[in-house]
Design a protein around this motif. Structure first.
Motif, PDB file in Angstrom:
ATOM      1  N   ASP A  33       0.826  -1.207   0.000  1.00  0.00           N
ATOM      2  CA  ASP A  33       0.000   0.000   0.000  1.00  0.00           C
ATOM      3  C   ASP A  33       0.863   1.262   0.000  1.00  0.00           C
ATOM      4  O   ASP A  33       0.559   2.234  -0.689  1.00  0.00           O
ATOM      5  CB  ASP A  33      -0.937   0.021   1.211  1.00  0.00           C
ATOM      6  CG  ASP A  33      -2.075  -0.979   1.095  1.00  0.00           C
ATOM      7  OD1 ASP A  33      -2.279  -1.553  -0.001  1.00  0.00           O
ATOM      8  OD2 ASP A  33      -2.750  -1.214   2.118  1.00  0.00           O
ATOM      9  N   SER A  37       0.792   3.869  -3.122  1.00  0.00           N
ATOM     10  CA  SER A  37       0.462   5.266  -2.861  1.00  0.00           C
ATOM     11  C   SER A  37       1.521   6.194  -3.456  1.00  0.00           C
ATOM     12  O   SER A  37       1.200   7.207  -4.081  1.00  0.00           O
ATOM     13  CB  SER A  37       0.334   5.494  -1.353  1.00  0.00           C
ATOM     14  OG  SER A  37       0.170   6.858  -1.071  1.00  0.00           O
ATOM     15  N   ASN A  38       2.784   5.825  -3.273  1.00  0.00           N
ATOM     16  CA  ASN A  38       3.872   6.637  -3.825  1.00  0.00           C
ATOM     17  C   ASN A  38       3.877   6.607  -5.353  1.00  0.00           C
ATOM     18  O   ASN A  38       4.181   7.612  -5.991  1.00  0.00           O
ATOM     19  CB  ASN A  38       5.220   6.171  -3.265  1.00  0.00           C
ATOM     20  CG  ASN A  38       5.503   6.761  -1.908  1.00  0.00           C
ATOM     21  OD1 ASN A  38       6.008   7.864  -1.782  1.00  0.00           O
ATOM     22  ND2 ASN A  38       5.145   6.027  -0.861  1.00  0.00           N
ATOM     23  N   GLN A  40       1.191   6.222  -7.296  1.00  0.00           N
ATOM     24  CA  GLN A  40       0.061   7.054  -7.724  1.00  0.00           C
ATOM     25  C   GLN A  40       0.362   8.539  -7.581  1.00  0.00           C
ATOM     26  O   GLN A  40      -0.072   9.344  -8.398  1.00  0.00           O
ATOM     27  CB  GLN A  40      -1.197   6.696  -6.939  1.00  0.00           C
ATOM     28  CG  GLN A  40      -1.756   5.340  -7.305  1.00  0.00           C
ATOM     29  CD  GLN A  40      -2.900   4.907  -6.383  1.00  0.00           C
ATOM     30  OE1 GLN A  40      -3.128   5.480  -5.327  1.00  0.00           O
ATOM     31  NE2 GLN A  40      -3.601   3.861  -6.786  1.00  0.00           N
ATOM     32  N   GLN A  41       1.118   8.900  -6.543  1.00  0.00           N
ATOM     33  CA  GLN A  41       1.454  10.302  -6.309  1.00  0.00           C
ATOM     34  C   GLN A  41       2.622  10.771  -7.167  1.00  0.00           C
ATOM     35  O   GLN A  41       2.928  11.958  -7.193  1.00  0.00           O
ATOM     36  CB  GLN A  41       1.779  10.525  -4.825  1.00  0.00           C
ATOM     37  CG  GLN A  41       0.595  10.309  -3.906  1.00  0.00           C
ATOM     38  CD  GLN A  41       1.003  10.342  -2.439  1.00  0.00           C
ATOM     39  OE1 GLN A  41       2.023  10.930  -2.082  1.00  0.00           O
ATOM     40  NE2 GLN A  41       0.208   9.711  -1.590  1.00  0.00           N
TER      41      GLN A  41
END
Length: 191
Positions: A33, A37-38, A40-41
């Protein structure tokens, strides 16, 4: 309660980790996760991790260990946590043992979800179809299984020697697996 959940890719770790964390009131710490998240960012870490994952490889020990150490230092992990996706190598096992020892903590149990490898490939191909995961094509899945068997399976032996391994049959419905898992952890930890 300090727990760790293990299993090959597609074994249901994420689904069952959420249930375990809720049952014991502890945060689920998922390296996957954190990495997603990284990605996607579009962070620097995300760019690095995306290339590694798309090649079917695992993120380096040093990078993963630094991320996990930072996460375990957060206030919500003071009373316990559930690790999902870490450790994956003996280097990471030794890092975790030393990190916990330095803070006078230890793992209470390690849950190992056991699922037939062919069933795992089928699960992951179905997940890829449903979720549109680019990293889940058959070649990459099979490569991840090889990496898992070569690098991660020896960890189970380490935790078995420590007397904290709880093997759980990961086949069947989510509820069936969850009930077997809860029963195994409760029996092991005396809860």
């Amino acid at each position: 309660m300090r727990l760790l959940i293990m299993g090959a890719p597609g074994a249901g770790k994420g689904t069952q980790a959420t249930a375990l964390a809720e049952r014991y009131g502890i945060p689920a710490v998922s390296t996957g996760d954190i990495f997603r998240s990284n990605i996607q960012q579009g962070t620097d870490l995300g760019v690095q991790v995306k290339a590694i994952i798309e090649a079917g490889e695992y993120v380096s020990d040093d990078l993963t260990e630094a991320i996990v150490a930072d996460r375990l230092a957060q206030p919500d992990c003071a009373q316990g946590f559930l690790l999902d996706g870490f450790p994956r190598t003996m280097h990471q096992v030794h890092f975790l043992d030393e990190h916990l020892s330095a803070t006078s903590r230890q793992l209470d149990a390690v849950v190992s979800l056991q699922v037939n490898p062919d069933a795992l490939v089928d699960r992951l191909l179905e997940r890829a179809r449903i979720e549109g995961r680019a990293d889940d094509n058959e070649d990459t899945i099979r490569r991840r299984m090889e990496v898992y068997a070569g690098q991660t399976a020896p960890l189970l032996f380490h935790y078995e020697r420590q007397g904290i391994l709880v093997d759980v049959d990961g086949t069947g419905t989510v509820d069936e697996v969850r009930e077997r898992m809860f029963a195994g952890v409760d029996k092991h930890t005396g809860k």
